[in-house]
Design a protein around this motif. Structure first.
Motif, PDB file in Angstrom:
ATOM      1  N   GLN A 198      59.333 -14.487  45.958  1.00 42.24           N
ATOM      2  CA  GLN A 198      59.050 -15.713  46.704  1.00 42.24           C
ATOM      3  C   GLN A 198      60.166 -16.010  47.709  1.00 42.24           C
ATOM      4  OE1 GLN A 198      56.232 -17.476  46.643  1.00 42.24           O
ATOM      5  NE2 GLN A 198      57.016 -18.789  48.238  1.00 42.24           N
ATOM      6  N   ARG A 199      61.420 -15.818  47.293  1.00 44.37           N
ATOM      7  CA  ARG A 199      62.547 -16.030  48.221  1.00 44.37           C
ATOM      8  C   ARG A 199      62.461 -15.054  49.399  1.00 44.37           C
ATOM      9  NH1 ARG A 199      65.346 -17.230  43.441  1.00 44.37           N
ATOM     10  NH2 ARG A 199      66.026 -15.076  43.161  1.00 44.37           N
ATOM     11  N   ALA A 200      62.137 -13.803  49.117  1.00 44.79           N
ATOM     12  CA  ALA A 200      62.002 -12.811  50.180  1.00 44.79           C
ATOM     13  C   ALA A 200      60.870 -13.201  51.135  1.00 44.79           C
ATOM     14  CB  ALA A 200      61.756 -11.421  49.591  1.00 44.79           C
ATOM     15  N   HIS A 201      59.771 -13.660  50.569  1.00 39.57           N
ATOM     16  CA  HIS A 201      58.634 -14.104  51.387  1.00 39.57           C
ATOM     17  C   HIS A 201      59.058 -15.254  52.293  1.00 39.57           C
ATOM     18  CE1 HIS A 201      54.637 -15.390  52.564  1.00 39.57           C
ATOM     19  NE2 HIS A 201      54.938 -16.602  52.125  1.00 39.57           N
ATOM     20  N   ARG A 202      59.764 -16.210  51.752  1.00 34.49           N
ATOM     21  CA  ARG A 202      60.207 -17.371  52.552  1.00 34.49           C
ATOM     22  C   ARG A 202      61.192 -16.959  53.645  1.00 34.49           C
ATOM     23  NH1 ARG A 202      60.593 -21.170  47.380  1.00 34.49           N
ATOM     24  NH2 ARG A 202      58.447 -21.896  47.378  1.00 34.49           N
ATOM     25  N   ARG A 203      62.078 -15.999  53.335  1.00 35.78           N
ATOM     26  CA  ARG A 203      63.014 -15.516  54.362  1.00 35.78           C
ATOM     27  C   ARG A 203      62.250 -14.835  55.499  1.00 35.78           C
ATOM     28  NH1 ARG A 203      66.181 -14.108  49.869  1.00 35.78           N
ATOM     29  NH2 ARG A 203      65.429 -11.964  49.953  1.00 35.78           N
ATOM     30  N   ARG A 204      61.276 -13.995  55.145  1.00 38.52           N
ATOM     31  CA  ARG A 204      60.467 -13.334  56.176  1.00 38.52           C
ATOM     32  C   ARG A 204      59.714 -14.367  57.000  1.00 38.52           C
ATOM     33  NH1 ARG A 204      59.307  -9.798  51.970  1.00 38.52           N
ATOM     34  NH2 ARG A 204      57.307 -10.808  51.615  1.00 38.52           N
ATOM     35  N   GLN A 205      59.124 -15.328  56.318  1.00 36.42           N
ATOM     36  CA  GLN A 205      58.344 -16.363  56.996  1.00 36.42           C
ATOM     37  C   GLN A 205      59.225 -17.139  57.973  1.00 36.42           C
ATOM     38  OE1 GLN A 205      56.653 -19.338  54.353  1.00 36.42           O
ATOM     39  NE2 GLN A 205      54.711 -19.192  55.441  1.00 36.42           N
ATOM     40  N   ALA A 206      60.423 -17.514  57.551  1.00 35.85           N
ATOM     41  CA  ALA A 206      61.343 -18.254  58.413  1.00 35.85           C
ATOM     42  C   ALA A 206      61.766 -17.420  59.619  1.00 35.85           C
ATOM     43  CB  ALA A 206      62.572 -18.693  57.618  1.00 35.85           C
ATOM     44  N   ALA A 207      61.822 -16.120  59.443  1.00 37.22           N
ATOM     45  CA  ALA A 207      62.221 -15.219  60.527  1.00 37.22           C
ATOM     46  C   ALA A 207      61.030 -14.808  61.401  1.00 37.22           C
ATOM     47  CB  ALA A 207      62.888 -13.977  59.948  1.00 37.22           C
ATOM     48  N   GLY A 208      59.840 -15.304  61.067  1.00 35.93           N
ATOM     49  CA  GLY A 208      58.651 -14.960  61.830  1.00 35.93           C
ATOM     50  C   GLY A 208      58.161 -13.548  61.564  1.00 35.93           C
ATOM     51  N   ARG A 209      58.428 -13.061  60.368  1.00 33.77           N
ATOM     52  CA  ARG A 209      58.020 -11.704  59.994  1.00 33.77           C
ATOM     53  C   ARG A 209      56.932 -11.758  58.931  1.00 33.77           C
ATOM     54  NH1 ARG A 209      61.305  -7.703  61.706  1.00 33.77           N
ATOM     55  NH2 ARG A 209      63.260  -8.312  62.646  1.00 33.77           N
ATOM     56  N   VAL A 210      56.179 -10.657  58.823  1.00 38.89           N
ATOM     57  CA  VAL A 210      55.108 -10.561  57.856  1.00 38.89           C
ATOM     58  C   VAL A 210      55.008  -9.109  57.384  1.00 38.89           C
ATOM     59  CG1 VAL A 210      53.312 -10.151  59.597  1.00 38.89           C
ATOM     60  CG2 VAL A 210      52.688 -11.165  57.423  1.00 38.89           C
ATOM     61  N   VAL A 211      54.605  -8.916  56.159  1.00 40.89           N
ATOM     62  CA  VAL A 211      54.343  -7.583  55.635  1.00 40.89           C
ATOM     63  C   VAL A 211      52.846  -7.356  55.755  1.00 40.89           C
ATOM     64  CG1 VAL A 211      54.379  -6.099  53.602  1.00 40.89           C
ATOM     65  CG2 VAL A 211      56.282  -7.655  54.036  1.00 40.89           C
ATOM     66  N   LEU A 212      52.468  -6.267  56.433  1.00 42.49           N
ATOM     67  CA  LEU A 212      51.055  -5.974  56.647  1.00 42.49           C
ATOM     68  C   LEU A 212      50.683  -4.662  55.966  1.00 42.49           C
ATOM     69  CD1 LEU A 212      50.888  -6.713  60.459  1.00 42.49           C
ATOM     70  CD2 LEU A 212      50.082  -8.175  58.613  1.00 42.49           C
ATOM     71  N   PRO A 213      49.601  -4.656  55.219  1.00 43.84           N
ATOM     72  CA  PRO A 213      49.151  -3.378  54.653  1.00 43.84           C
ATOM     73  C   PRO A 213      48.522  -2.541  55.763  1.00 43.84           C
ATOM     74  CG  PRO A 213      47.660  -5.143  54.034  1.00 43.84           C
ATOM     75  CD  PRO A 213      48.792  -5.773  54.797  1.00 43.84           C
ATOM     76  N   VAL A 214      48.991  -1.317  55.897  1.00 37.90           N
ATOM     77  CA  VAL A 214      48.484  -0.413  56.925  1.00 37.90           C
ATOM     78  C   VAL A 214      48.175   0.918  56.255  1.00 37.90           C
ATOM     79  CG1 VAL A 214      49.024   0.780  59.077  1.00 37.90           C
ATOM     80  CG2 VAL A 214      49.891  -1.532  58.688  1.00 37.90           C
TER      81      VAL A 214
END
Length: 67
Positions: free
Chosen positions: A8-24
């Motif tokens: 959850q912390r990692a998700h929030r850090r990515r979100q704050a940085a405008g990043r997202v993990v996308l399944p490809v």
């Protein structure tokens, strides 16, 4: 393995940085060979999914900056 709180912390850090993990979905052999051929991944790192993912992320980031 990460705990739920760590994820959850990692998700929030990515979100704050405008990043997202996308399944490809990609052809594993083709993408690995392309990264090695481009000099972005060593033959030794080709068996490490994290190294392959990092190399691919670098390609996408570079592409986005140059677009």
């Amino acid at each position: 393995m990460k705990t739920a709180a760590e994820r959850q912390r990692a998700h929030r850090r990515r979100q704050a940085a405008g990043r997202v993990v996308l399944p490809v979905e990609v052809d594993e052999v083709a993408i690995t060979e392309a990264l090695i051929s481009a000099g972005l991944l060593s033959q030794q790192d080709a068996e490490d999914p994290r190294r392959v993912a990092a190399a691919l992320a670098a390609v996408v980031s570079t592409w986005c900056r140059n677009a």
